[in-house]
Design a protein around this motif. Structure first.
Motif, PDB file in Angstrom:
ATOM      1  N   PRO A 284     -13.455  10.240 -14.234  1.00 13.97           N
ATOM      2  CA  PRO A 284     -13.273   9.450 -13.011  1.00 13.97           C
ATOM      3  C   PRO A 284     -12.621  10.241 -11.873  1.00 13.97           C
ATOM      4  O   PRO A 284     -12.940  10.033 -10.696  1.00 13.97           O
ATOM      5  N   GLU A 287     -15.330  12.397 -10.396  1.00 11.02           N
ATOM      6  CA  GLU A 287     -16.297  11.556  -9.673  1.00 11.02           C
ATOM      7  C   GLU A 287     -15.746  11.124  -8.320  1.00 11.02           C
ATOM      8  O   GLU A 287     -16.461  11.113  -7.310  1.00 11.02           O
ATOM      9  N   GLU A 288     -14.453  10.754  -8.268  1.00 11.13           N
ATOM     10  CA  GLU A 288     -13.849  10.354  -6.993  1.00 11.13           C
ATOM     11  C   GLU A 288     -13.738  11.547  -6.047  1.00 11.13           C
ATOM     12  O   GLU A 288     -13.923  11.411  -4.834  1.00 11.13           O
ATOM     13  N   ALA A 291     -17.170  12.064  -4.636  1.00 11.68           N
ATOM     14  CA  ALA A 291     -17.467  11.045  -3.623  1.00 11.68           C
ATOM     15  C   ALA A 291     -16.752  11.383  -2.308  1.00 11.68           C
ATOM     16  O   ALA A 291     -17.318  11.200  -1.209  1.00 11.68           O
ATOM     17  N   GLU A 316      -7.747  12.473   0.143  1.00 14.97           N
ATOM     18  CA  GLU A 316      -8.525  11.707  -0.836  1.00 14.97           C
ATOM     19  C   GLU A 316      -8.562  12.409  -2.192  1.00 14.97           C
ATOM     20  O   GLU A 316      -8.477  11.754  -3.247  1.00 14.97           O
ATOM     21  N   ALA A 320      -6.983  11.063  -5.632  1.00 19.30           N
ATOM     22  CA  ALA A 320      -7.789  10.917  -6.850  1.00 19.30           C
ATOM     23  C   ALA A 320      -7.049  11.448  -8.066  1.00 19.30           C
ATOM     24  O   ALA A 320      -7.150  10.900  -9.175  1.00 19.30           O
TER      25      ALA A 320
END
Length: 636
Positions: A284, A287-288, A291, A316, A320
């Motif tokens: 995760p 993945e963040e 993104a 960001e 994450a």
């Protein structure tokens, strides 16, 4: 240019296009000797190129303008005068610095010493002018020759207007007073004045006079909104230069950021693949981060402020890594994400200056800078008044080195930043820049014009299939119109014939420069900036620089003799031989200029720029004394 002369030029230009198209069209459709295509096709291509150059010249002259005198210079303008030097003699630079300092409009004068020589600092101190050299931030980094020298000074001085002089260009006291008035027009980015040289004899053996360019051609370009900046004897608006530097920095930073984001996306995708195998619980976070990178790429595409994009991306990705306290991230994952953030940095650069106002991608920084200023919507002016006297090359080797540098830089721009593709230029501006760049392709056409008559006289292979009368009826009107337009447009300019000779005879230089420019762009070859020597280099050995032309002259003479013998023996057409002998004579007349150039041993007349100044003598004494003043004005 007077109104009546302009009308005459336009009539001749119209006739030239009409006769030229008729002639070249006839040549392509009915006269190419396809059985000898290896010489016939290059010849018709060369003729087509010559027509194109003639049309571009006619277009330039079509709109020639001589500006009225500008308004008086407004009081209180902040002006810096830059004297760029690298390896020129001390006395030469001191003479220019003294004349620049004594110009009547209030200003600051700076010697920009790229050679970092203590005696020059002492000379500047003695004359009371500023002294600027490179700081430690330039160590180990690209220096960009004169462009880098000027850019360095722009960040160490504050004047709103910048006058640039080469080390040998001695200005008149009224130079600034005569040109600053143009800047009342807030769109004017620079004003260019002519370059004229005092050490050129009347016969101009090296072809140094450029009165056609610094006159009708510049006036023509000015009429189309494309007067050129020529590197010296000009005044520029700092605001325009800085705006150009910022714009180009933004464009380059955007490109760097896009590349960095693509690399970051690839690295995080690879990281995902590795985590899926050995630490699925950490997926995760990757993945963040991925993104966040994709959102950053989208913001760049939409033109968001780059600093804000990178700041948001850092935040960001950092969030994450903190958003999942229950996940025990492997240390190498954290290090990988930190490294991704580190490399996505908009201001990262390996140059001494992040912003380069003067163009640094070519050794002809003046033309490239002017072109991009015009593309941004800035305008320019050509002031047709000699206000500065300079020093021309004094031997054939130095002259050829200078011309090779000009041509190589122009062809660098032609191949890498072609004006036809530069956004923001008008069609006329594109053609004005294109005409200057493509003029150096004349080296290839000259080679063909030299080879074709030799091939016929030696082998009997004639590259045209045409009746001599039909040829004359089509070629002569075109040729006469070309010469007539050239003479009318350049009326009053000295050195017209010498200029034509040099344009043709220096074909080896033009070919070598074109290949160098292409190699620099397509093969990444380095092109060095060769400073024009002010002391001469050849001595008595000028012939070695023109040996190619001399060999060709001998070959042309031998071919003429052999051709006459062949015609007398009935082995060749008498008419074709006669036409070719005239062709040979023209070639020899054009090449003959190299004989005078090779024999030239330098100017021996008086120097009108030499001041009878005890102050200059005292400054030179102090400059060469070990205990002289160390610096004039310490600049950061």
């Amino acid at each position: 240019m007077s109104e009546s002369r302009l009308v005459t030029v336009r009539v001749l230009a119209t006739l030239l296009v009409a006769f030229g198209l008729a002639y070249v069209g006839w040549r392509w459709t009915g006269t190419v000797a396809w059985h000898a295509w290896w010489i016939a096709v290059p010849l018709v291509v060369a003729e087509t190129y010559s027509l194109g150059e003639s049309v571009l010249f006619g277009l330039t002259m079509w709109n020639a303008r001589r500006r009225p005198s500008p308004p008086p210079a407004r009081e209180g303008l902040a002006v810096d005068v830059y004297i760029a030097t690298y390896n020129e003699p001390l006395e030469l630079v001191a003479r220019t610095a003294l004349a620049a300092r004594d110009m009547t409009y209030p200003h600051e004068t700076y010697v920009l010493d790229d050679g970092d020589r203590p005696e020059f600092a002492r000379m500047a101190a003695a004359l009371g002018v500023g002294y600027v050299t490179r700081g430690p931030e330039w160590d180990g980094r690209a220096r960009f020759a004169k462009a880098g020298n000027v850019n360095n000074a722009l960040f160490r001085t504050t004047g709103d207007f910048i006058a640039i002089l080469d080390a040998d260009q001695v200005p008149e006291p009224r130079f600034l007073d005569r040109v600053l008035g143009y800047f009342e027009d807030e769109t004017i980015a620079f004003v260019q004045t002519p370059q004229q040289f005092w050490n050129v004899p009347d016969d101009d053996p090296l072809g140094s006079r450029a009165e056609l360019f610094y006159g009708p051609i510049q006036q023509g370009k000015d009429g189309w909104g494309a007067a050129f900046f020529c590197g010296s004897n000009a005044v520029l608006r700092r605001e325009a230069l800085m705006a150009l530097g910022l714009t180009r920095f933004s464009q380059e930073a955007t490109g760097r950021l896009r590349t960095a984001l693509r690399g970051a996306r690839s690295r995080v995708q690879d990281l995902e693949g590795r985590l899926a195998v050995r630490a699925p619980s950490a997926l995760p976070v990757a993945e963040e981060a991925l993104a966040a990178i994709r959102r950053a790429e989208g913001r760049v595409r939409h033109g968001d402020v780059l600093g804000e994009v990178t700041y948001a991306l850092r935040q960001e990705i950092h969030a994450a890594t903190l958003a999942h306290p229950d996940i025990d991230l492997p240390e190498d994952v954290t290090a990988e994400l930190d490294d991704v953030v580190e490399h996505v940095e908009v201001v990262r650069t390996d140059q001494a200056l992040a912003i380069q106002p003067m163009e640094t991608s070519t050794i002809t920084e003046d033309m490239a800078t002017a072109m991009h200023l015009h593309a941004m919507g800035w305008s320019s002016a050509y002031h047709h008044e000699v206000l500065v006297l300079g020093l021309a090359p004094d031997d054939v080797g130095t002259m050829l080195s200078q011309r090779h540098r000009w041509a190589t830089g122009s062809m660098q721009v032609f191949f890498s930043d072609n004006p036809l593709a530069v956004k923001g230029l008008t069609l006329a501006q594109r053609l004005m820049y294109l005409g200057t760049m493509t003029s150096y392709l004349a080296g290839f056409s000259a080679l063909v014009y030299l080879a074709a008559p030799v091939v016929f006289l030696l082998t009997g292979v004639f590259p045209l299939v045409a009746d001599p009368v039909a040829f004359a009826l089509r070629f002569v009107p075109f040729f006469v119109c070309c010469q007539a337009m050239f003479l009318v447009a350049g009326a009053g300019s000295r050195g017209l014939w010498r200029g034509q000779q040099m344009s043709f005879a220096l074909f080896p230089t033009w070919i070598a420069a074109t290949l160098s420019g292409a190699a620099a762009v397509f093969l990444g070859r380095h092109v060095s900036f060769a400073v024009t020597s002010k002391t001469g280099t050849d001595g008595a050995d000028g012939w070695r620089h023109v040996r190619t032309q001399v060999v060709l002259m001998v070959l042309l003479g031998l071919a003429a003799v052999i051709g006459v013998v062949r015609a007398a023996a009935g082995d060749a057409s008498v008419t074709a031989t006669a036409v070719t002998l005239v062709w040979i004579a023209v070639d020899l007349a054009m090449l003959w200029v190299v004989v005078g150039a090779a024999r030239y041993r330098g100017f021996t007349g008086p120097d009108p720029t030499a001041p009878a100044s005890s102050e200059l003598d005292a400054a030179l004494v102090l400059a060469t004394a070990d205990d002289g003043p160390a610096a004039s004005r310490p600049l950061p």
